[in-house]
Design an enzyme around this catalytic site. Structure first.
Site, PDB file in Angstrom:
ATOM      1  N   ARG A 323      49.464  51.232  54.254  1.00  0.00           N
ATOM      2  CA  ARG A 323      48.848  51.414  52.888  1.00  0.00           C
ATOM      3  C   ARG A 323      48.199  52.601  52.497  1.00  0.00           C
ATOM      4  NH1 ARG A 323      46.328  46.456  51.519  1.00  0.00           N
ATOM      5  NH2 ARG A 323      46.691  46.078  53.847  1.00  0.00           N
ATOM      6  N   TYR A 364      45.734  37.044  48.821  1.00  0.00           N
ATOM      7  CA  TYR A 364      44.335  37.455  49.789  1.00  0.00           C
ATOM      8  C   TYR A 364      43.266  37.574  48.900  1.00  0.00           C
ATOM      9  CZ  TYR A 364      48.364  39.764  52.211  1.00  0.00           C
ATOM     10  OH  TYR A 364      49.507  40.005  52.907  1.00  0.00           O
ATOM     11  N   CYS A 391      53.918  30.679  35.319  1.00  0.00           N
ATOM     12  CA  CYS A 391      53.618  29.316  35.207  1.00  0.00           C
ATOM     13  C   CYS A 391      52.760  28.858  36.494  1.00  0.00           C
ATOM     14  CB  CYS A 391      54.838  28.218  35.055  1.00  0.00           C
ATOM     15  SG  CYS A 391      55.980  28.771  33.688  1.00  0.00           S
TER      16      CYS A 391
HETATM   17  C1  LIG Z   1      51.610  46.176  58.847  1.00  0.00           C
HETATM   18  C2  LIG Z   1      51.434  47.302  60.079  1.00  0.00           C
HETATM   19  C3  LIG Z   1      51.192  48.273  59.846  1.00  0.00           C
HETATM   20  C4  LIG Z   1      50.573  49.110  58.775  1.00  0.00           C
HETATM   21  O1  LIG Z   1      49.316  48.437  58.164  1.00  0.00           O
HETATM   22  P1  LIG Z   1      48.619  49.204  56.776  1.00  0.00           P
HETATM   23  O2  LIG Z   1      47.784  48.346  56.677  1.00  0.00           O
HETATM   24  O3  LIG Z   1      49.645  49.302  55.773  1.00  0.00           O
HETATM   25  O4  LIG Z   1      48.129  50.592  57.391  1.00  0.00           O
HETATM   26  C5  LIG Z   1      50.917  49.236  61.143  1.00  0.00           C
HETATM   27  N1  LIG Z   1      51.646  48.803  62.081  1.00  0.00           N
HETATM   28  C6  LIG Z   1      51.939  47.340  62.321  1.00  0.00           C
HETATM   29  C7  LIG Z   1      52.240  46.962  63.712  1.00  0.00           C
HETATM   30  C8  LIG Z   1      51.858  46.654  61.347  1.00  0.00           C
HETATM   31  O5  LIG Z   1      52.214  45.368  61.489  1.00  0.00           O
END
Ligand SMILES: *Cc1c(COP(=O)(O)O)cnc(C)c1O
Length: 463
Positions: A323, A364, A391
């Site tokens: 993210r 969420y 919908c």
């Molecule tokens: C989802 C995930 C991430 C990334 O998470 P972000 O919130 O996008 O930074 C990193 N490592 C693992 C093991 C994950 O499951």
């Protein structure tokens, strides 16, 4: 995050409806740089531009809804993460946030590694030329085929998530006549979300092997006995959209004590520690994310201090932001279809997408911002809810936002910070056609994932 009702209330009501909103911003036309991609600004006539391109032109050329991704921003964020952690650490981009072949090439060029968690993500990474040794494979239930493909490709690490998987990966590596580098994912009893973390009772989840009760130590024992596995480190991932480093601090302390216990029992110092991802971004002006260099400094200090205390050499650290790399780099461009004022409540603004291109609000209760981007307006602020065309009454994109009261069908709206977990979680609900991802850079726009067509849908429907 404390949010209060707007004291003055919406313009067309005496009584405030329920909601999460603050006072309308002083200037509805202002674009807070915190939530918008780096090259976003407004032209003199009010039209939003990104990468030097006007959104009105992008909408004409590529249609709406569309995800517009600022490639300059994406690359700059990759470099910021790589520079912050330096050559003695590794940054893995979490591909599940958003993955395409163009993205893989950018990551490769900007020096990042890549996390994948399915055969599809692995195939995408390999087909775009990511060197296999820079790929890590995750997941709590990788199939035999996925493991075989990953081992055969020579991925840099497989993150083991269960006792069965230790044996499964070892078996496949032996069959393929290789020694696979692996980490073991542990659950440290910490769960972090946004501004809070909870330090107990979070072993109750599907991922990883619990430190508590000696489970993780037992997994290490088994992995060390298997010749076809090279156990290189311990992995921990504590949550998502995290702003507070305290959760990482507890996680690092617990992982380091496992490393010390492994040294004491087996005489081995594992060389790597992965602290996962989950670093937060700004979805609204209320969020204050940290910069990569601050995060790197904090994590390095924590791990170094804990290792010194335990008499261990500091292991090589890796992190896995998804993210925080891609989220802020894109916005979703929508066209307004209907504007429906509900007296005493709020105005429902319907756009031409919705939960099929952004499920996060419904899933969420996520918060987003929104702006009118095809023009500016001096009209009064109007308490609005931006909804999709599906919908489903829960089909909400932005729960509470102020938009100008002269908003009309045909106006373009943009929702910023939709680069992560929007296209990658998009669905065909109502047989919606998933929007394209358009990358812009230095005055040029390029489709990197094209819009789906009705033909695409019908091709899968074999009657
Ligand atoms: C989802 C995930 C991430 C990334 O998470 P972000 O919130 O996008 O930074 C990193 N490592 C693992 C093991 C994950 O499951």
């Amino acid at each position: 995050m404390s949010r209060s009702a707007h004291p003055a209330g919406p313009r067309h009501a005496d009584v405030l409806p329920e909601g999460h909103y603050t006072a309308p911003p002083a200037d509805l036309n202002h674009l807070d740089p915190k939530v918008w991609a780096r090259t976003v600004q407004r032209d003199d006539d009010g039209v939003l531009t990104v990468g030097g391109l006007r959104v009105t032109r992008l909408a004409e050329e590529f249609g709406t809804p569309a995800y517009i991704l600022d490639e300059t921003d994406f690359r700059a964020r990759c470099r910021a993460w790589a520079d912050a952690f330096g050559k003695d650490a590794d940054v893995f981009y979490a591909g599940k946030a958003f993955l395409s072949r163009a993205v893989v090439r950018w990551l490769h060029e900007e020096g990042l590694n890549l996390d994948v968690c399915s055969g599809g993500e692995l195939a995408t990474a390999l087909s775009a030329g990511m060197p296999a040794d820079r790929i890590a494979f995750h997941g709590n239930n990788k199939s035999e085929k996925e493991i075989r493909d990953a081992v055969a490709a020579g991925v840099g690490r497989i993150v083991l998530d269960s006792f069965q998987e230790i044996v499964r990966v070892a078996h496949i590596a032996r069959e393929l006549g290789t020694r696979q580098r692996v980490q073991i994912r542990v659950t440290v009893g910490v769960e972090a979300h946004t501004h809070e973390f909870i330090a107990t009772a979070h072993e109750d989840q599907k991922f990883g092997i619990a430190l508590a009760g000696g489970q993780a130590a037992e997994a290490v024992r088994r992995a060390l006995q298997l010749d076809s596995l090279e156990l290189v480190g311990i992995h921990s991932h504590i949550g998502s959209q995290i702003f507070d480093m305290a959760g990482f601090e507890v996680a690092a302390r617990r992982v380091v004590s496992l490393l010390a216990a492994i040294r004491d029992e087996h005489g081995v110092e594992l060389p790597e520690i992965d602290l996962g991802g989950g670093l937060g971004i700004a979805y609204t002006s209320d969020d204050d994310p940290r910069e990569p260099h601050e995060i790197a400094k904090a994590l390095n200090e924590i791990v170094t201090r804990e290792c010194e205390a335990a008499g261990l050499a500091t292991p090589r650290i890796s992190v896995e932001p998804g993210r925080a790399v891609v989220g802020p780099t894109a916005f979703t461009l929508y066209e307004v279809g209907t504007v429906k004022p509900l007296d005493g409540l709020r105005t429902y603004v319907s756009v031409d997408g919705g939960m099929s291109d952004n499920i996060r609000t419904a899933l969420y209760d996520a918060e987003y911002s929104v702006a009118l981007v095809s023009r500016t307006s001096d009209a009064e602020p109007m308490l609005s809810r931006v909804v999709g065309k599906h919908c489903e009454s829960g089909d909400i994109v932005v729960k509470d936002a102020f938009l100008p009261a002269d908003l009309a069908p045909g106006d373009l709206l943009a929702v910023p910070a939709t680069g992560a977990y929007c296209r990658s979680m998009a669905s065909n609900y109502n047989h919606a056609l998933r929007p394209p991802v358009v990358a812009v850079r230095d005055g040029e726009a390029r489709v990197i994932v094209r819009r789906e067509t009705e033909e695409d849908l019908l091709r899968l429907d074999v009657g």
